[in-house]
Design an enzyme around this catalytic site. Structure first.
Site, short mmCIF file in Angstrom:
data_model
loop_
_atom_site.label_atom_id
_atom_site.label_comp_id
_atom_site.label_asym_id
_atom_site.label_seq_id
_atom_site.Cartn_x
_atom_site.Cartn_y
_atom_site.Cartn_z
N ASP A 130 0.85 -1.21 0.00
CA ASP A 130 0.00 0.00 0.00
C ASP A 130 0.88 1.25 0.00
O ASP A 130 0.63 2.21 -0.74
CB ASP A 130 -1.00 0.00 1.18
CG ASP A 130 -0.40 -0.46 2.50
OD1 ASP A 130 0.78 -0.87 2.53
OD2 ASP A 130 -1.12 -0.40 3.52
N ASP A 134 0.90 -1.53 -13.83
CA ASP A 134 -0.04 -0.63 -14.52
C ASP A 134 0.09 0.78 -13.95
O ASP A 134 0.05 1.78 -14.68
CB ASP A 134 -1.50 -1.10 -14.34
CG ASP A 134 -2.01 -1.92 -15.52
OD1 ASP A 134 -1.18 -2.61 -16.15
OD2 ASP A 134 -3.22 -1.86 -15.82
MG MG Z 1 -2.04 -6.47 -15.89
#
Ligand code: MG
Ligand code: NAD
Ligand code: IPM
Length: 358
Positions: A222, A250
Site C-alpha cells: 500500500d 499498470d
Molecule cells: Mg495487468
C-alpha cells in the site's frame, strides 16, 4: 531463430503487425509463424490456447504476444476465457520472471499525468513473479460458506501461496538485475498481514545476504503504491509477487506517459521468453487504428536482447523509437499540443524509417 507470433484479440493484431514490420526491417532472418490465441483461439479452435498454438510456442526460441480478452467472452466458463491463454502459456513454459521496465523518455515527460520533475529521467524495473501467488494457488472455487459472518451464503475463494524455492529464484533474478543497474532492490510485500508475504520477506532477506553489493529495502504494497506516485525516482529494481506486480506495473506505466509505452519480458530458467506489452487488448479502441504500438515494438527489442542474443539489433530498435519521439510523432494516448498525431500504422512505419538513421 523461430518466433511464435500470437497477436490475440482487440488491438493485439494491430500492434503486433507493427512490431513484426520492425523485426522484418532488421533482416535478421527470423522465422516467424503466426497462430490464434485468446478469443481468436476460441473462435478458431474452441479453446483460448489451442494445442497447435501451445506446441508452436513451446518449440519457438521466443514468443511475440499481443494481448487477449474482450468483454464478450466474460460470461464463458473460466477455462474458456481468453485470459486463460496467457496464464496457460506462462505456466506451461515456466515463465516465472516478468521484467516490466518503466522508462520515461525525455520527450514524454509532459505526457505523464504527474508533474514533469517527478518523472523526468525515470528508469525503474519492476520484476514480477509470474507463475505463483493467488493467480495459481489451489484450492479455489465457489461453495456455501462453512463459517464466517454469513454461514451458508454463496462464497468464492482463492488461495494465496508461495513456496520458498519460488521466492528464492525470483529474488536471485532481482538481485542479479540490480547488479547491472544501480544496485538497489525494493521488495514489496504485505508481511504485516499475510503469512505468504512474511515468508516472501524472510526469503528475500536471506537471498539478499548473497549479494552484499546490493542494497535491499522492504516496503508494504500500500505504501509502495503511494510512493510510486509521490516520489517514483526513489525506486530502482522493485521485486514483488504476481498480483502486486500486476497492479503496480499498470500504475508505473502512467509515469512513462501511457500504458502504451510499457513493454515486458517473461522468462523461464532457459531464457526462453514471451514478449508482450504490459497492457491488454483495449477493446474500447480496437479497430480504430489509434493504439500505441511502441510497447509491443519495445517488447520485440527485449526479445532480441534476452532470447535471441541480438543486443545490437535491440539497441537499434530502442534508438529508433527515441528518434521517432524526438521528431514529435505521437499516437493519441501520448499526444500533447505541438506534437504530430499519428495512427498505429504510421507510428510503426516511422520506426522502420528511423532504423535507417541509427
Ligand atoms: Mg495487468
Ligand atoms: N496480457 C494480456 O493479454 C492482457 C493484459 C491486461 C488486460 N488484458 C485483457 O484486456 C481486456 C481489457 O482490459 P482493460 O481495459 O482492463 O485493460 P487494457 O490495458 O486493455 O486497457 C486499459 C486502458 O488503456 C488503454 N490502452 C491500453 N493499451 C493501449 C495502447 N497500446 N495504446 C493506447 N491506449 C491503450 C485502453 O484503451 C484502456 O482505456 C480484458 O479482457 C483484460 O482481461 C489482457
Ligand atoms: C490478462 C491478465 C491475465 C494479465 C495478468 O493479470 O497477469 C494482465 O493483466 C497482465 O498484466 O499481463
Amino acid at each position: 531463430m523461430k518466433i511464435a507470433v500470437l497477436p490475440g484479440d482487440g488491438i493485439g493484431p494491430e500492434i503486433v503487425a507493427e512490431a513484426v514490420k520492425v523485426l522484418e526491417a532488421l533482416n535478421l532472418g527470423l522465422e516467424m509463424q503466426t497462430a490464434p490465441v485468446g478469443g481468436a483461439g476460441y473462435e478458431a479452435e474452441g479453446h483460448p490456447l489451442p494445442p497447435a498454438t501451445l506446441k508452436l510456442a513451446q518449440e519457438a526460441d521466443a514468443i511475440l504476444f499481443g494481448a487477449v480478452g474482450d468483454w464478450k467472452y466474460d460470461t464463458l466458463d473460466r477455462p474458456l476465457r481468453p485470459e486463460q491463454a496467457i496464464l496457460g502459456l506462462r505456466k506451461a513454459l515456466g515463465l516465472f520472471a516478468n521484467f516490466r521496465p518503466a522508462i520515461c523518455y525525455k520527450e514524454l515527460t509532459h505526457a505523464s499525468s504527474l508533474k514533469p520533475e517527478l518523472v523526468a529521467g525515470l528508469d525503474i524495473l519492476i520484476i514480477r513473479e509470474l507463475t505463483g501467488d493467488i493467480y495459481f494457488g489451489q484450492p479455489r472455487g465457489r461453495r456455501s460458506a462453512p463459517d464466517g459472518h454469513f454461514p451458508g451464503a454463496e462464497e468464492a475463494f482463492d488461495t494465496m501461496r508461495y513456496t520458498r524455492p519460488e521466492i528464492e529464484r525470483i529474488a536471485h533474478v532481482a538481485f542479479q538485475a540490480a547488479q547491472k543497474r544501480s544496485k538497489r532492490v525494493t521488495s514489496v510485500d504485505k508481511a504485516n498481514v499475510l503469512e505468504t508475504f512474511q515468508l516472501w520477506k524472510d526469503v528475500v532477506t536471506e537471498v539478499g545476504k548473497q549479494y552484499p553489493d546490493v542494497a535491499l529495502d522492504h516496503m508494504y504494497v500500500d505504501n509502495a503504491a503511494m510512493q510510486l506516485v509521490k516520489e517514483p525516482k526513489r525506486f530502482d529494481v522493485v521485486v514483488t509477487g504476481n498480483m502486486f506486480g500486476d497492479i503496480l506495473s499498470d500504475e508505473a506505466s502512467m509515469l512513462t506517459g501511457s500504458i502504451g509505452m510499457l513493454p515486458s519480458a517473461s522468462l523461464n530458467d532457459r531464457k526462453q521468453g514471451l514478449y508482450e506489452p504490459s497492457h491488454g487488448s483495449a477493446p474500447d479502441i480496437a479497430g480504430k487504428g489509434i493504439a500505441n504500438p511502441l510497447a509491443t515494438i519495445l517488447s520485440a527489442a527485449m526479445m532480441l536482447r534476452f532470447s535471441l542474443n541480438q543486443e545490437a539489433a535491440a539497441q537499434r530498435i530502442e534508438a529508433a523509437v527515441q528518434k521517432v519521439l524526438a521528431k514529435g510523432l505521437r499516437t493519441a494516448d501520448i499526444y500533447s499540443e505541438g506534437t504530430t498525431k499519428v495512427s498505429t500504422r504510421e507510428m510503426g512505419d516511422a520506426v522502420v524509417r528511423a532504423l535507417a538513421e541509427v
